[in-house]
Write a protein that holds these residues in place. Structure first.
Motif: not given
Length: 78
Positions: A57-67
């Motif tokens: 599954g996805g690791d959401t720790d860096l999702d905000d930075l990637a967005e």
């Protein structure tokens, strides 16, 4: 350490290998074959890793930075 092995290949593959050697892309037939096998090995490792990540599954720790990075114009980086 290296080991010598005997391998039978179709004529067209041998011609392909010899072409790389003749054009100076590799020093020997063994170099061409070793590079191809190493590339295949890296491909299989990457495919295995991708499968492991997909199952985990996805690791959401860096999702905000990637967005944020996805919506940041490159011109603003100067």
């Amino acid at each position: 350490m290296t080991r010598q092995i005997a391998v039978r290949l179709p004529d067209e593959l041998v011609e392909f290998i010899d072409g790389h050697v003749e054009h100076g892309d590799a020093n020997s037939r063994a170099t061409v074959v070793a590079r191809a096998l190493e590339r295949q090995r890296r491909h299989e490792i990457a495919a295995r890793d991708a499968e492991i990540l997909a199952r985990a599954g996805g690791d959401t720790d860096l999702d905000d930075l990637a967005e944020h990075a996805a919506h940041t114009p490159m011109d603003d980086l100067d």
